[in-house]
Design a protein around this motif. Structure first.
Motif, PDB file in Angstrom:
ATOM      1  N   GLU A  77       4.031   3.015  -2.031  1.00 52.83           N
ATOM      2  CA  GLU A  77       4.843   2.903  -3.248  1.00 52.83           C
ATOM      3  C   GLU A  77       6.340   2.936  -2.959  1.00 52.83           C
ATOM      4  OE1 GLU A  77       5.042   4.530  -7.848  1.00 52.83           O
ATOM      5  OE2 GLU A  77       3.718   5.519  -6.405  1.00 52.83           O
ATOM      6  N   TYR A 100      -5.643  -3.870  -5.420  1.00 48.01           N
ATOM      7  CA  TYR A 100      -5.520  -3.384  -6.799  1.00 48.01           C
ATOM      8  C   TYR A 100      -4.255  -2.568  -7.027  1.00 48.01           C
ATOM      9  CZ  TYR A 100      -6.264  -0.667 -11.028  1.00 48.01           C
ATOM     10  OH  TYR A 100      -6.088  -0.067 -12.247  1.00 48.01           O
ATOM     11  N   LEU A 101      -4.142  -1.415  -6.345  1.00 54.47           N
ATOM     12  CA  LEU A 101      -2.984  -0.556  -6.592  1.00 54.47           C
ATOM     13  C   LEU A 101      -1.676  -1.243  -6.192  1.00 54.47           C
ATOM     14  CD1 LEU A 101      -4.268   2.981  -5.563  1.00 54.47           C
ATOM     15  CD2 LEU A 101      -3.762   2.129  -7.856  1.00 54.47           C
ATOM     16  N   VAL A 131      -0.785  -3.252  -9.235  1.00 54.14           N
ATOM     17  CA  VAL A 131      -0.382  -2.383 -10.348  1.00 54.14           C
ATOM     18  C   VAL A 131       1.005  -1.780 -10.118  1.00 54.14           C
ATOM     19  CG1 VAL A 131      -0.898  -0.232 -11.571  1.00 54.14           C
ATOM     20  CG2 VAL A 131      -2.745  -1.819 -10.999  1.00 54.14           C
ATOM     21  N   LEU A 132       1.225  -1.220  -8.948  1.00 53.17           N
ATOM     22  CA  LEU A 132       2.487  -0.526  -8.691  1.00 53.17           C
ATOM     23  C   LEU A 132       3.660  -1.497  -8.571  1.00 53.17           C
ATOM     24  CD1 LEU A 132       1.229   2.232  -6.233  1.00 53.17           C
ATOM     25  CD2 LEU A 132       1.767   2.449  -8.668  1.00 53.17           C
ATOM     26  N   PHE A 161      -6.988  -5.220 -15.135  1.00 51.10           N
ATOM     27  CA  PHE A 161      -5.575  -4.852 -15.275  1.00 51.10           C
ATOM     28  C   PHE A 161      -4.785  -5.979 -15.930  1.00 51.10           C
ATOM     29  CE2 PHE A 161      -1.282  -5.001 -13.267  1.00 51.10           C
ATOM     30  CZ  PHE A 161      -0.741  -3.895 -13.924  1.00 51.10           C
ATOM     31  N   LYS A 176     -10.813   1.995   1.274  1.00 49.70           N
ATOM     32  CA  LYS A 176      -9.560   2.579   0.765  1.00 49.70           C
ATOM     33  C   LYS A 176      -8.401   1.592   0.887  1.00 49.70           C
ATOM     34  CE  LYS A 176     -10.932   7.303   1.999  1.00 49.70           C
ATOM     35  NZ  LYS A 176     -10.677   8.454   2.908  1.00 49.70           N
ATOM     36  N   SER A 188       0.828  -1.212   0.000  1.00 51.31           N
ATOM     37  CA  SER A 188       0.000   0.000   0.000  1.00 51.31           C
ATOM     38  C   SER A 188       0.860   1.259   0.000  1.00 51.31           C
ATOM     39  CB  SER A 188      -0.930   0.026   1.215  1.00 51.31           C
ATOM     40  OG  SER A 188      -0.199   0.185   2.418  1.00 51.31           O
ATOM     41  N   ALA A 212      -8.708  -1.331  -1.701  1.00 56.44           N
ATOM     42  CA  ALA A 212      -8.330  -0.902  -3.053  1.00 56.44           C
ATOM     43  C   ALA A 212      -6.831  -0.662  -3.153  1.00 56.44           C
ATOM     44  CB  ALA A 212      -9.094   0.370  -3.424  1.00 56.44           C
ATOM     45  N   ALA A 213      -6.252  -0.050  -2.120  1.00 60.42           N
ATOM     46  CA  ALA A 213      -4.822   0.274  -2.139  1.00 60.42           C
ATOM     47  C   ALA A 213      -3.954  -0.978  -2.159  1.00 60.42           C
ATOM     48  CB  ALA A 213      -4.464   1.130  -0.924  1.00 60.42           C
ATOM     49  N   SER A 221     -12.173  -4.551  -5.895  1.00 57.55           N
ATOM     50  CA  SER A 221     -10.707  -4.525  -5.974  1.00 57.55           C
ATOM     51  C   SER A 221     -10.180  -5.700  -6.779  1.00 57.55           C
ATOM     52  CB  SER A 221     -10.101  -4.534  -4.563  1.00 57.55           C
ATOM     53  OG  SER A 221     -10.260  -5.789  -3.924  1.00 57.55           O
ATOM     54  N   ARG A 245       4.529  -2.183 -12.142  1.00 55.51           N
ATOM     55  CA  ARG A 245       5.176  -1.024 -12.772  1.00 55.51           C
ATOM     56  C   ARG A 245       6.640  -0.904 -12.361  1.00 55.51           C
ATOM     57  NH1 ARG A 245       3.760   4.296 -12.195  1.00 55.51           N
ATOM     58  NH2 ARG A 245       4.658   4.667 -14.225  1.00 55.51           N
TER      59      ARG A 245
END
Length: 271
Positions: free
Chosen positions: A67, A115-116, A119-120, A165, A108, A65, A111-112, A158, A123
């Motif tokens: 980055e 999902y995020l 993704v992160l 994605f 929050k 959560s 989702a963090a 999520s 990346r």
């Protein structure tokens, strides 16, 4: 692939830990990341005991959560000229409550992380993954990521996002010959499921109770078979495959079943 390096987020427990053990038993180099230091160190000790000469195991603290934590974790993974041949995004949380009982922060956080966090991590890892043709990214979603289930208003969206994605990622990585796998496990016997069951509504338990939770070992073995066969969609377990087929081709049937369970429960408690 000769002694691939497998990076697993959420690798200290549940499916992530079972995957780490399976890969370790096959002679792969394994790197795991997770938030809880004590559990992470315990898992590393267990993995280290399984290794033979020439193999390595590393663990690093990771909060998907955050980055900065992700960036630091990936840098640790690739130091000393290490590669990332397989990246498996297992880190996740589950919240199961009715909407009115689910806190804003729980939406929050879910989702963090789910999902995020996926993704992160991709990346930050992608520049290193691109160096190895035929490497693979594996994203863990859920059967709840393809159908809306009562009580999962935080969790399901999520995991739906992870599905979308992964489909985009699969297309974008075609030029680089990098494979993508999307895993849709049903309930699996993990510490996360135990925590989830503490707040799970009775109706949700009745709906999900039709499928017996799978052991993490069987789930991990099914996932690795899917990876070895280069599959995009990996669904561990026959019952889960059946539910997937019904939800995909007969979505009205799954909704009708849920509606029947909900109405029967309401009737029973209002008579």
């Amino acid at each position: 692939m000769d002694k691939p390096t497998v990076v697993i987020t959420g690798g200290s427990s549940g499916i992530g830990k079972a995957l780490a053990k399976e890969f370790a038993s096959k002679g792969a180099n394994v790197i795991i990341g997770a938030r809880k230091k004590e559990i992470l160190e315990k898992t590393q000790r267990e993995l280290s005991a399984m290794y033979t000469a020439g193999n390595t195991v590393h663990s690093y603290e990771l909060d998907v959560s955050n980055e900065k934590s992700i960036a630091g974790f990936i840098q640790n993974c690739v130091k000393d000229n290490r590669t990332i041949d397989i990246l498996i995004n297992c880190a996740g949380i589950a919240v199961c409550k009715e909407i009115e009982n689910t806190l804003s922060e729980e939406y929050k956080d879910t989702a963090a992380i789910n999902y995020l966090g996926t993704v992160l991590t991709v990346r930050h890892a992608l520049p290193y993954i691109k160096k190895n043709a035929h490497s693979r990214i594996v994203n863990i979603s859920s059967m709840a990521g393809i159908m809306g289930v009562y009580g999962y208003s935080a969790y399901t969206p999520s995991k739906y996002a992870v599905v979308g994605f992964s489909e985009v990622l699969r297309a974008e990585l075609i030029p680089y010959k990098i494979g993508v796998s999307l895993v849709l496990p049903a309930d699996t016997d993990t510490p996360q499921l135990v925590n989830e069951n503490r707040t799970k509504p009775v109706i949700t338990k009745k709906i999900s109770g039709t499928i017996k939770p799978m052991t993490v070992e069987k789930a991990a073995q099914a996932i690795i078979r899917g990876i070895e066969h280069g599959r995009f969609l990996i669904i561990p377990g026959f019952e889960s495959k059946l539910v997937y087929t019904l939800s995909r081709f007969f979505p009205g049937l799954m909704y009708a079943y849920s509606k029947f369970i909900i109405k029967r429960h309401i009737k029973k408690h209002t008579e």
